[in-house]
Scaffold this motif. Structure first.
Motif, PDB file in Angstrom:
ATOM      1  N   ALA A 123      11.878   1.663  -4.163  1.00 21.63           N
ATOM      2  CA  ALA A 123      13.141   1.677  -4.909  1.00 21.63           C
ATOM      3  C   ALA A 123      13.401   0.338  -5.589  1.00 21.63           C
ATOM      4  O   ALA A 123      13.938   0.292  -6.697  1.00 21.63           O
ATOM      5  N   ALA A 124      13.018  -0.763  -4.942  1.00 18.85           N
ATOM      6  CA  ALA A 124      13.265  -2.091  -5.499  1.00 18.85           C
ATOM      7  C   ALA A 124      12.247  -2.483  -6.560  1.00 18.85           C
ATOM      8  O   ALA A 124      12.606  -3.087  -7.573  1.00 18.85           O
ATOM      9  N   GLN A 125      10.989  -2.111  -6.337  1.00 16.56           N
ATOM     10  CA  GLN A 125       9.912  -2.606  -7.201  1.00 16.56           C
ATOM     11  C   GLN A 125       9.359  -1.557  -8.155  1.00 16.56           C
ATOM     12  O   GLN A 125       8.572  -1.894  -9.040  1.00 16.56           O
ATOM     13  N   ARG A 126       9.764  -0.295  -7.982  1.00 15.71           N
ATOM     14  CA  ARG A 126       9.361   0.791  -8.896  1.00 15.71           C
ATOM     15  C   ARG A 126      10.603   1.626  -9.187  1.00 15.71           C
ATOM     16  O   ARG A 126      10.648   2.829  -8.955  1.00 15.71           O
ATOM     17  N   SER A 127      11.614   0.985  -9.705  1.00 15.56           N
ATOM     18  CA  SER A 127      12.943   1.598  -9.825  1.00 15.56           C
ATOM     19  C   SER A 127      12.974   2.797 -10.758  1.00 15.56           C
ATOM     20  O   SER A 127      13.890   3.622 -10.668  1.00 15.56           O
ATOM     21  N   ASP A 128      12.004   2.933 -11.653  1.00 17.56           N
ATOM     22  CA  ASP A 128      11.993   4.055 -12.592  1.00 17.56           C
ATOM     23  C   ASP A 128      11.797   5.394 -11.904  1.00 17.56           C
ATOM     24  O   ASP A 128      12.047   6.447 -12.512  1.00 17.56           O
ATOM     25  N   ALA A 129      11.385   5.393 -10.623  1.00 19.13           N
ATOM     26  CA  ALA A 129      11.082   6.645  -9.929  1.00 19.13           C
ATOM     27  C   ALA A 129      12.137   7.050  -8.919  1.00 19.13           C
ATOM     28  O   ALA A 129      12.077   8.154  -8.381  1.00 19.13           O
ATOM     29  N   VAL A 130      13.126   6.170  -8.660  1.00 13.96           N
ATOM     30  CA  VAL A 130      14.045   6.406  -7.544  1.00 13.96           C
ATOM     31  C   VAL A 130      15.498   6.275  -7.991  1.00 13.96           C
ATOM     32  O   VAL A 130      15.979   5.164  -8.218  1.00 13.96           O
ATOM     33  N   PRO A 131      16.248   7.384  -8.091  1.00 16.32           N
ATOM     34  CA  PRO A 131      17.661   7.318  -8.478  1.00 16.32           C
ATOM     35  C   PRO A 131      18.605   7.028  -7.317  1.00 16.32           C
ATOM     36  O   PRO A 131      19.788   6.774  -7.533  1.00 16.32           O
ATOM     37  N   GLY A 132      18.103   7.095  -6.086  1.00 19.71           N
ATOM     38  CA  GLY A 132      18.939   6.836  -4.922  1.00 19.71           C
ATOM     39  C   GLY A 132      18.076   6.620  -3.697  1.00 19.71           C
ATOM     40  O   GLY A 132      16.965   7.149  -3.607  1.00 19.71           O
ATOM     41  N   LEU A 133      18.587   5.827  -2.733  1.00 20.74           N
ATOM     42  CA  LEU A 133      17.805   5.447  -1.553  1.00 20.74           C
ATOM     43  C   LEU A 133      18.644   5.625  -0.297  1.00 20.74           C
ATOM     44  O   LEU A 133      19.795   5.177  -0.235  1.00 20.74           O
ATOM     45  N   LEU A 167       0.839  -1.204   0.000  1.00 20.25           N
ATOM     46  CA  LEU A 167       0.000   0.000   0.000  1.00 20.25           C
ATOM     47  C   LEU A 167       0.869   1.247   0.000  1.00 20.25           C
ATOM     48  O   LEU A 167       0.667   2.163  -0.815  1.00 20.25           O
ATOM     49  N   TRP A 168       1.836   1.298   0.909  1.00 17.28           N
ATOM     50  CA  TRP A 168       2.675   2.498   1.006  1.00 17.28           C
ATOM     51  C   TRP A 168       3.616   2.614  -0.187  1.00 17.28           C
ATOM     52  O   TRP A 168       3.942   3.721  -0.601  1.00 17.28           O
ATOM     53  N   ARG A 169       4.043   1.498  -0.753  1.00 21.53           N
ATOM     54  CA  ARG A 169       4.846   1.535  -1.989  1.00 21.53           C
ATOM     55  C   ARG A 169       4.058   2.241  -3.088  1.00 21.53           C
ATOM     56  O   ARG A 169       4.575   3.145  -3.768  1.00 21.53           O
ATOM     57  N   ASP A 170       2.809   1.850  -3.270  1.00 18.76           N
ATOM     58  CA  ASP A 170       1.986   2.454  -4.319  1.00 18.76           C
ATOM     59  C   ASP A 170       1.711   3.926  -4.034  1.00 18.76           C
ATOM     60  O   ASP A 170       1.696   4.753  -4.955  1.00 18.76           O
ATOM     61  N   GLN A 171       1.478   4.257  -2.760  1.00 17.87           N
ATOM     62  CA  GLN A 171       1.241   5.652  -2.401  1.00 17.87           C
ATOM     63  C   GLN A 171       2.455   6.514  -2.730  1.00 17.87           C
ATOM     64  O   GLN A 171       2.325   7.584  -3.348  1.00 17.87           O
ATOM     65  N   LEU A 172       3.636   6.066  -2.335  1.00 19.74           N
ATOM     66  CA  LEU A 172       4.850   6.846  -2.574  1.00 19.74           C
ATOM     67  C   LEU A 172       5.159   6.953  -4.063  1.00 19.74           C
ATOM     68  O   LEU A 172       5.558   8.024  -4.553  1.00 19.74           O
ATOM     69  N   TYR A 173       4.983   5.856  -4.780  1.00 22.62           N
ATOM     70  CA  TYR A 173       5.263   5.880  -6.223  1.00 22.62           C
ATOM     71  C   TYR A 173       4.321   6.856  -6.939  1.00 22.62           C
ATOM     72  O   TYR A 173       4.765   7.660  -7.770  1.00 22.62           O
ATOM     73  N   ASP A 174       3.045   6.795  -6.600  1.00 17.72           N
ATOM     74  CA  ASP A 174       2.088   7.710  -7.239  1.00 17.72           C
ATOM     75  C   ASP A 174       2.374   9.155  -6.852  1.00 17.72           C
ATOM     76  O   ASP A 174       2.196  10.070  -7.677  1.00 17.72           O
ATOM     77  N   PHE A 175       2.822   9.387  -5.635  1.00 15.35           N
ATOM     78  CA  PHE A 175       3.150  10.751  -5.223  1.00 15.35           C
ATOM     79  C   PHE A 175       4.332  11.276  -6.025  1.00 15.35           C
ATOM     80  O   PHE A 175       4.325  12.437  -6.476  1.00 15.35           O
ATOM     81  N   ILE A 176       5.344  10.455  -6.209  1.00  9.26           N
ATOM     82  CA  ILE A 176       6.510  10.879  -6.984  1.00  9.26           C
ATOM     83  C   ILE A 176       6.109  11.196  -8.422  1.00  9.26           C
ATOM     84  O   ILE A 176       6.489  12.242  -8.975  1.00  9.26           O
ATOM     85  N   THR A 177       5.334  10.316  -9.032  1.00  2.97           N
ATOM     86  CA  THR A 177       5.007  10.488 -10.450  1.00  2.97           C
ATOM     87  C   THR A 177       3.932  11.548 -10.686  1.00  2.97           C
ATOM     88  O   THR A 177       3.976  12.261 -11.695  1.00  2.97           O
ATOM     89  N   GLN A 178       2.984  11.678  -9.771  1.00  2.00           N
ATOM     90  CA  GLN A 178       1.856  12.580  -9.995  1.00  2.00           C
ATOM     91  C   GLN A 178       2.045  13.968  -9.391  1.00  2.00           C
ATOM     92  O   GLN A 178       1.544  14.959  -9.938  1.00  2.00           O
ATOM     93  N   VAL A 179       2.744  14.064  -8.270  1.00  5.35           N
ATOM     94  CA  VAL A 179       2.881  15.358  -7.581  1.00  5.35           C
ATOM     95  C   VAL A 179       4.274  15.947  -7.786  1.00  5.35           C
ATOM     96  O   VAL A 179       4.408  17.088  -8.251  1.00  5.35           O
ATOM     97  N   ILE A 180       5.315  15.190  -7.468  1.00  4.45           N
ATOM     98  CA  ILE A 180       6.670  15.709  -7.660  1.00  4.45           C
ATOM     99  C   ILE A 180       6.982  15.841  -9.144  1.00  4.45           C
ATOM    100  O   ILE A 180       7.578  16.820  -9.581  1.00  4.45           O
ATOM    101  N   GLY A 181       6.592  14.855  -9.925  1.00  5.29           N
ATOM    102  CA  GLY A 181       6.707  14.956 -11.379  1.00  5.29           C
ATOM    103  C   GLY A 181       8.063  14.598 -11.949  1.00  5.29           C
ATOM    104  O   GLY A 181       8.300  14.791 -13.141  1.00  5.29           O
ATOM    105  N   GLN A 182       8.966  14.073 -11.142  1.00  6.88           N
ATOM    106  CA  GLN A 182      10.260  13.609 -11.619  1.00  6.88           C
ATOM    107  C   GLN A 182      10.849  12.644 -10.588  1.00  6.88           C
ATOM    108  O   GLN A 182      10.338  12.519  -9.484  1.00  6.88           O
ATOM    109  N   LYS A 183      11.911  11.940 -10.965  1.00  8.51           N
ATOM    110  CA  LYS A 183      12.532  11.007 -10.039  1.00  8.51           C
ATOM    111  C   LYS A 183      12.943  11.720  -8.758  1.00  8.51           C
ATOM    112  O   LYS A 183      13.367  12.878  -8.794  1.00  8.51           O
TER     113      LYS A 183
END
Length: 314
Positions: free
Chosen positions: A120-130, A87-103
């Motif tokens: 970072a592990a399962q939605r790697s396209d959104a996270v350049p560093g952890l 749940l939180w993985r999806d929330q964070l991923y959607d926040f990055i892609t929809q609100v922040i708008g970049q990695k």
């Protein structure tokens, strides 16, 4: 003498974002930096964006900084759901892609570290560093996982018993804490201000960092409608993906910051597990407890800033 930064205690004004029909609270500070990725800070169990105030105030001079309240915590909604890593993985991923708008570079403490690792592990396209600060989450072998288990341990302290008897008592205690009435009584107990303060005193090395304001910031969301449902879901919901599996999927640079006085996470032992599955990581051990970003923010801010600039952007 080493100079220390005087941090503001004023709340940072935030906004709400609608996610799957629920209000999610977040704060943003600093201006976009064309040559630097934004940072997204993720709190631990029972905490909120407030817990990152000392970091946001300084890091926003060099980065665009975001912090978010995970669904079920802080000022975010607390609907009756199954709460967990997915749940939180999806929330964070959607926040990055929809609100922040970049990695965005993710930095998470404890439960927030586990959620950040899932992204970072399962939605790697959104996270350049952890960046993980005393990160929770189960390994395939029995390992410390998260604060709820530590709270249970405080109420039922381990005793020296023969191993079969100890296992039986552990199973009985686990069954008891899965019962709705026991969960409700436990919730009423742990959300008291004096218990919150006692818990913080056990996991903070620097007791001066435990202020009335910090206690209030943890207490306030625990009084929200739905807070008990979130708390009990932690006991009901199956644990998410194991940390070692996630590390095998991880491809981005990883920084570990350990408060080595944390009684909930055996930092040196847990560090070896991370290195076993992701040997190319960078890590530092700090004289702090479970929340190094709040106890030694100057050190955490400096290490995080230097690492992003030298590793993530290289």
């Amino acid at each position: 003498m080493q100079a220390t930064t005087a941090f503001s205690t004023n709340p940072i004004p935030g906004k709400y974002w609608q996610w799957r029909g629920h209000n999610v609270y977040y704060v943003q500070a600093g201006k976009p930096q064309p040559q630097r990725p934004p940072l997204l800070l993720v709190h631990g169990f029972g905490a909120s964006t407030d817990h990152w105030r000392k970091n946001i105030a300084e890091l926003c001079n060099d980065f665009e900084v975001w912090a978010i309240d995970l669904l079920g915590f802080g000022r975010s909604a607390k609907p009756k759901l199954e709460y967990g890593g997915n749940l939180w993985r999806d929330q964070l991923y959607d926040f990055i892609t929809q609100v922040i708008g970049q990695k965005a570079v993710l930095a998470g403490n404890s439960l927030g570290g586990y959620a950040s690792l899932c992204v970072a592990a399962q939605r790697s396209d959104a996270v350049p560093g952890l960046v993980l600060l005393n990160s929770a989450g189960p390994f395939s072998e029995k390992q410390p996982t998260a604060e709820p288990e530590a709270l249970q341990a405080q109420i039922e302290p381990p005793q020296q018993q023969p191993e079969p008897l100890q296992k039986l008592l552990g199973d009985v205690a686990k069954w008891i804490f899965q019962q709705p009435l026991a969960q409700f009584l436990l919730f009423q107990y742990v959300r008291q201000k004096r218990i919150i303060r006692q818990t913080l005193e056990k996991v903070y090395l620097d007791k001066s960092a435990i202020t009335d304001q910090l206690v209030e910031e943890i207490y306030r969301p625990a009084c929200d409608r739905g807070a008990f449902d979130v708390f009990s879901s932690v006991f009901r919901t199956p644990q998410g993906e194991k940390v070692d599996i996630l590390l095998k999927q991880l491809t981005c640079p990883l920084l570990l910051l350990w408060g080595e006085a944390d009684p909930w996470m055996q930092a040196r032992e847990r560090s070896q597990k991370f290195r076993q599955y992701y040997p190319e990581l960078t890590e530092h051990f700090l004289r702090a407890g479970h929340c190094p970003h709040d106890e030694v923010p100057d050190q955490v801010n400096s290490l995080l800033r230097d690492w992003v600039c030298s590793v993530v952007m290289s």
